[in-house]
Design a protein around this motif. Structure first.
Motif, PDB file in Angstrom:
ATOM      1  N   VAL A   1       0.842  -1.201   0.000  1.00 19.71           N
ATOM      2  CA  VAL A   1       0.000   0.000   0.000  1.00 19.71           C
ATOM      3  C   VAL A   1       0.881   1.256   0.000  1.00 19.71           C
ATOM      4  CG1 VAL A   1      -1.590   1.362   1.426  1.00 19.71           C
ATOM      5  CG2 VAL A   1      -2.020  -1.075   1.047  1.00 19.71           C
ATOM      6  N   ARG A   2       1.920   1.250   0.802  1.00 18.41           N
ATOM      7  CA  ARG A   2       2.820   2.410   0.905  1.00 18.41           C
ATOM      8  C   ARG A   2       3.482   2.734  -0.429  1.00 18.41           C
ATOM      9  NH1 ARG A   2       4.787   0.440   5.287  1.00 18.41           N
ATOM     10  NH2 ARG A   2       6.684  -0.377   4.374  1.00 18.41           N
ATOM     11  N   VAL A   3       3.972   1.707  -1.135  1.00 17.13           N
ATOM     12  CA  VAL A   3       4.699   1.944  -2.389  1.00 17.13           C
ATOM     13  C   VAL A   3       3.801   1.855  -3.619  1.00 17.13           C
ATOM     14  CG1 VAL A   3       6.898   1.221  -1.397  1.00 17.13           C
ATOM     15  CG2 VAL A   3       5.506  -0.437  -2.624  1.00 17.13           C
ATOM     16  N   GLY A   4       2.556   1.348  -3.438  1.00 13.71           N
ATOM     17  CA  GLY A   4       1.629   1.238  -4.565  1.00 13.71           C
ATOM     18  C   GLY A   4       2.055   0.226  -5.595  1.00 13.71           C
ATOM     19  N   ASP A   5       2.655  -0.871  -5.123  1.00 10.22           N
ATOM     20  CA  ASP A   5       3.157  -1.888  -6.039  1.00 10.22           C
ATOM     21  C   ASP A   5       2.969  -3.268  -5.414  1.00 10.22           C
ATOM     22  OD1 ASP A   5       4.452  -2.836  -8.366  1.00 10.22           O
ATOM     23  OD2 ASP A   5       6.375  -2.915  -7.316  1.00 10.22           O
ATOM     24  N   GLY A   6       2.733  -4.242  -6.256  1.00 15.50           N
ATOM     25  CA  GLY A   6       2.588  -5.602  -5.765  1.00 15.50           C
ATOM     26  C   GLY A   6       1.134  -5.978  -5.564  1.00 15.50           C
ATOM     27  N   ARG A   7       0.856  -6.626  -4.427  1.00 13.31           N
ATOM     28  CA  ARG A   7      -0.480  -7.133  -4.166  1.00 13.31           C
ATOM     29  C   ARG A   7      -0.724  -7.185  -2.663  1.00 13.31           C
ATOM     30  NH1 ARG A   7      -0.832 -12.999  -5.867  1.00 13.31           N
ATOM     31  NH2 ARG A   7       0.167 -13.264  -3.871  1.00 13.31           N
ATOM     32  N   THR A   8      -1.975  -6.984  -2.279  1.00 14.34           N
ATOM     33  CA  THR A   8      -2.391  -7.211  -0.898  1.00 14.34           C
ATOM     34  C   THR A   8      -3.350  -8.392  -0.889  1.00 14.34           C
ATOM     35  OG1 THR A   8      -4.269  -5.703  -1.066  1.00 14.34           O
ATOM     36  CG2 THR A   8      -2.193  -4.788  -0.240  1.00 14.34           C
ATOM     37  N   LEU A   9      -3.353  -9.121   0.214  1.00 15.40           N
ATOM     38  CA  LEU A   9      -4.303 -10.217   0.393  1.00 15.40           C
ATOM     39  C   LEU A   9      -4.765 -10.195   1.832  1.00 15.40           C
ATOM     40  CD1 LEU A   9      -4.338 -13.794  -0.857  1.00 15.40           C
ATOM     41  CD2 LEU A   9      -4.630 -13.385   1.570  1.00 15.40           C
ATOM     42  N   ALA A  10      -6.080 -10.210   2.023  1.00 12.23           N
ATOM     43  CA  ALA A  10      -6.662 -10.232   3.364  1.00 12.23           C
ATOM     44  C   ALA A  10      -7.647 -11.391   3.451  1.00 12.23           C
ATOM     45  CB  ALA A  10      -7.370  -8.916   3.650  1.00 12.23           C
ATOM     46  N   ALA A  11      -7.849 -11.900   4.649  1.00 14.07           N
ATOM     47  CA  ALA A  11      -8.755 -13.023   4.878  1.00 14.07           C
ATOM     48  C   ALA A  11      -9.690 -12.697   6.031  1.00 14.07           C
ATOM     49  CB  ALA A  11      -7.966 -14.293   5.189  1.00 14.07           C
ATOM     50  N   TYR A  12     -10.964 -13.028   5.850  1.00 12.22           N
ATOM     51  CA  TYR A  12     -11.989 -12.753   6.867  1.00 12.22           C
ATOM     52  C   TYR A  12     -12.887 -13.976   7.022  1.00 12.22           C
ATOM     53  CZ  TYR A  12     -10.427  -8.118   5.541  1.00 12.22           C
ATOM     54  OH  TYR A  12      -9.637  -7.041   5.245  1.00 12.22           O
ATOM     55  N   ASN A  13     -13.242 -14.272   8.253  1.00  5.87           N
ATOM     56  CA  ASN A  13     -14.165 -15.370   8.525  1.00  5.87           C
ATOM     57  C   ASN A  13     -15.598 -14.848   8.473  1.00  5.87           C
ATOM     58  OD1 ASN A  13     -12.338 -17.568   9.013  1.00  5.87           O
ATOM     59  ND2 ASN A  13     -11.725 -16.475  10.857  1.00  5.87           N
ATOM     60  N   THR A  14     -16.471 -15.612   7.807  1.00  3.90           N
ATOM     61  CA  THR A  14     -17.887 -15.280   7.719  1.00  3.90           C
ATOM     62  C   THR A  14     -18.708 -16.508   8.085  1.00  3.90           C
ATOM     63  OG1 THR A  14     -18.298 -15.995   5.437  1.00  3.90           O
ATOM     64  CG2 THR A  14     -17.341 -13.781   5.735  1.00  3.90           C
ATOM     65  N   SER A  15     -19.999 -16.346   8.140  1.00  5.90           N
ATOM     66  CA  SER A  15     -20.887 -17.472   8.435  1.00  5.90           C
ATOM     67  C   SER A  15     -20.888 -18.511   7.309  1.00  5.90           C
ATOM     68  CB  SER A  15     -22.312 -16.971   8.681  1.00  5.90           C
ATOM     69  OG  SER A  15     -22.791 -16.283   7.549  1.00  5.90           O
ATOM     70  N   LYS A  16     -20.375 -18.142   6.141  1.00  6.14           N
ATOM     71  CA  LYS A  16     -20.285 -19.067   4.996  1.00  6.14           C
ATOM     72  C   LYS A  16     -18.859 -19.555   4.789  1.00  6.14           C
ATOM     73  CE  LYS A  16     -24.574 -18.399   3.536  1.00  6.14           C
ATOM     74  NZ  LYS A  16     -25.595 -19.383   3.403  1.00  6.14           N
ATOM     75  N   GLY A  17     -17.984 -19.302   5.755  1.00 10.91           N
ATOM     76  CA  GLY A  17     -16.582 -19.705   5.635  1.00 10.91           C
ATOM     77  C   GLY A  17     -15.693 -18.510   5.355  1.00 10.91           C
ATOM     78  N   GLU A  18     -14.435 -18.806   5.102  1.00  6.84           N
ATOM     79  CA  GLU A  18     -13.453 -17.746   4.875  1.00  6.84           C
ATOM     80  C   GLU A  18     -13.620 -17.137   3.485  1.00  6.84           C
ATOM     81  OE1 GLU A  18      -8.995 -17.452   6.269  1.00  6.84           O
ATOM     82  OE2 GLU A  18      -9.108 -18.659   4.441  1.00  6.84           O
ATOM     83  N   ILE A  19     -13.408 -15.835   3.424  1.00  7.60           N
ATOM     84  CA  ILE A  19     -13.363 -15.129   2.131  1.00  7.60           C
ATOM     85  C   ILE A  19     -12.056 -14.349   2.082  1.00  7.60           C
ATOM     86  CG2 ILE A  19     -15.872 -14.998   1.883  1.00  7.60           C
ATOM     87  CD1 ILE A  19     -14.314 -11.739   2.424  1.00  7.60           C
ATOM     88  N   TRP A  20     -11.588 -14.114   0.868  1.00  6.04           N
ATOM     89  CA  TRP A  20     -10.375 -13.330   0.663  1.00  6.04           C
ATOM     90  C   TRP A  20     -10.715 -12.075  -0.112  1.00  6.04           C
ATOM     91  CZ3 TRP A  20      -6.203 -17.257  -1.414  1.00  6.04           C
ATOM     92  CH2 TRP A  20      -5.839 -18.142  -0.382  1.00  6.04           C
ATOM     93  N   ILE A  21      -9.933 -11.040   0.115  1.00  5.68           N
ATOM     94  CA  ILE A  21      -9.971  -9.837  -0.717  1.00  5.68           C
ATOM     95  C   ILE A  21      -8.539  -9.557  -1.128  1.00  5.68           C
ATOM     96  CG2 ILE A  21     -10.607  -7.416  -0.920  1.00  5.68           C
ATOM     97  CD1 ILE A  21     -12.623  -7.861   1.359  1.00  5.68           C
ATOM     98  N   ILE A  22      -8.346  -9.390  -2.432  1.00  6.07           N
ATOM     99  CA  ILE A  22      -7.018  -9.162  -2.998  1.00  6.07           C
ATOM    100  C   ILE A  22      -7.051  -7.904  -3.852  1.00  6.07           C
ATOM    101  CG2 ILE A  22      -5.284 -10.050  -4.619  1.00  6.07           C
ATOM    102  CD1 ILE A  22      -6.246 -12.882  -3.897  1.00  6.07           C
ATOM    103  N   THR A  23      -6.033  -7.057  -3.718  1.00  7.68           N
ATOM    104  CA  THR A  23      -5.845  -5.956  -4.656  1.00  7.68           C
ATOM    105  C   THR A  23      -4.518  -6.164  -5.359  1.00  7.68           C
ATOM    106  OG1 THR A  23      -7.121  -4.369  -3.341  1.00  7.68           O
ATOM    107  CG2 THR A  23      -5.579  -3.453  -4.959  1.00  7.68           C
ATOM    108  N   ASP A  24      -4.576  -6.188  -6.682  1.00  5.21           N
ATOM    109  CA  ASP A  24      -3.381  -6.214  -7.513  1.00  5.21           C
ATOM    110  C   ASP A  24      -3.120  -4.791  -7.979  1.00  5.21           C
ATOM    111  OD1 ASP A  24      -2.532  -9.023  -7.745  1.00  5.21           O
ATOM    112  OD2 ASP A  24      -4.531  -9.309  -8.588  1.00  5.21           O
ATOM    113  N   PHE A  25      -1.928  -4.284  -7.665  1.00  5.92           N
ATOM    114  CA  PHE A  25      -1.536  -2.942  -8.089  1.00  5.92           C
ATOM    115  C   PHE A  25      -0.888  -3.068  -9.463  1.00  5.92           C
ATOM    116  CE2 PHE A  25      -1.567  -2.938  -3.491  1.00  5.92           C
ATOM    117  CZ  PHE A  25      -2.200  -1.750  -3.177  1.00  5.92           C
ATOM    118  N   GLY A  26      -1.484  -2.419 -10.461  1.00 13.23           N
ATOM    119  CA  GLY A  26      -0.961  -2.547 -11.811  1.00 13.23           C
ATOM    120  C   GLY A  26      -0.694  -1.218 -12.469  1.00 13.23           C
ATOM    121  N   ASP A  27       0.145  -1.242 -13.493  1.00 18.46           N
ATOM    122  CA  ASP A  27       0.480  -0.029 -14.239  1.00 18.46           C
ATOM    123  C   ASP A  27      -0.744   0.585 -14.909  1.00 18.46           C
ATOM    124  OD1 ASP A  27       3.135  -0.287 -13.521  1.00 18.46           O
ATOM    125  OD2 ASP A  27       3.667  -1.386 -15.342  1.00 18.46           O
ATOM    126  N   GLU A  28      -1.708  -0.259 -15.257  1.00 16.98           N
ATOM    127  CA  GLU A  28      -2.900   0.233 -15.955  1.00 16.98           C
ATOM    128  C   GLU A  28      -4.103   0.344 -15.027  1.00 16.98           C
ATOM    129  OE1 GLU A  28      -3.543  -1.696 -19.693  1.00 16.98           O
ATOM    130  OE2 GLU A  28      -1.397  -1.857 -20.039  1.00 16.98           O
TER     131      GLU A  28
END
Length: 95
Positions: A56-83
């Motif tokens: 997030v600081r450099v605005g490059d690469g990817r983040t991945l987060a995981a959260y538990n829900t009543s339907k199981g785990e979900i992920w949220i990913i952001t891919d930082f891209g040139d476009e």
């Protein structure tokens, strides 16, 4: 509210779309997404949280987060891209 980073295009996978049946899971997904936008990376190891913070600081690469829900785990990913960035909500098995 000013976001801590540019989410870019926001999408969900078919697996997430398939669990959107009741109000409880919708609330849980909205809560997870709100946490994500504040750089609360959920249930991942501390070293992965540090890598996310750096991406997030450099605005490059990817983040991945995981959260538990009543339907199981979900992920949220952001891919930082040139476009532009892309943020995806998905089930772990869809990765």
């Amino acid at each position: 509210m000013k976001l801590k980073f540019d989410l870019g295009m926001q999408v969900m996978t078919p697996g997430i779309a398939n669990i959107l049946g009741d109000g409880k899971i919708c609330e849980e997904l909205l809560d997870a997404f709100g946490r994500y936008t504040k750089c609360d990376w959920g249930d991942i190891p501390e070293e992965d949280k540090a890598l996310n913070d750096k991406a997030v600081r450099v605005g490059d690469g990817r983040t991945l987060a995981a959260y538990n829900t009543s339907k199981g785990e979900i992920w949220i990913i952001t891919d930082f891209g040139d476009e532009g960035n892309v943020t995806t909500m998905l089930l772990p098995e869809e990765y």
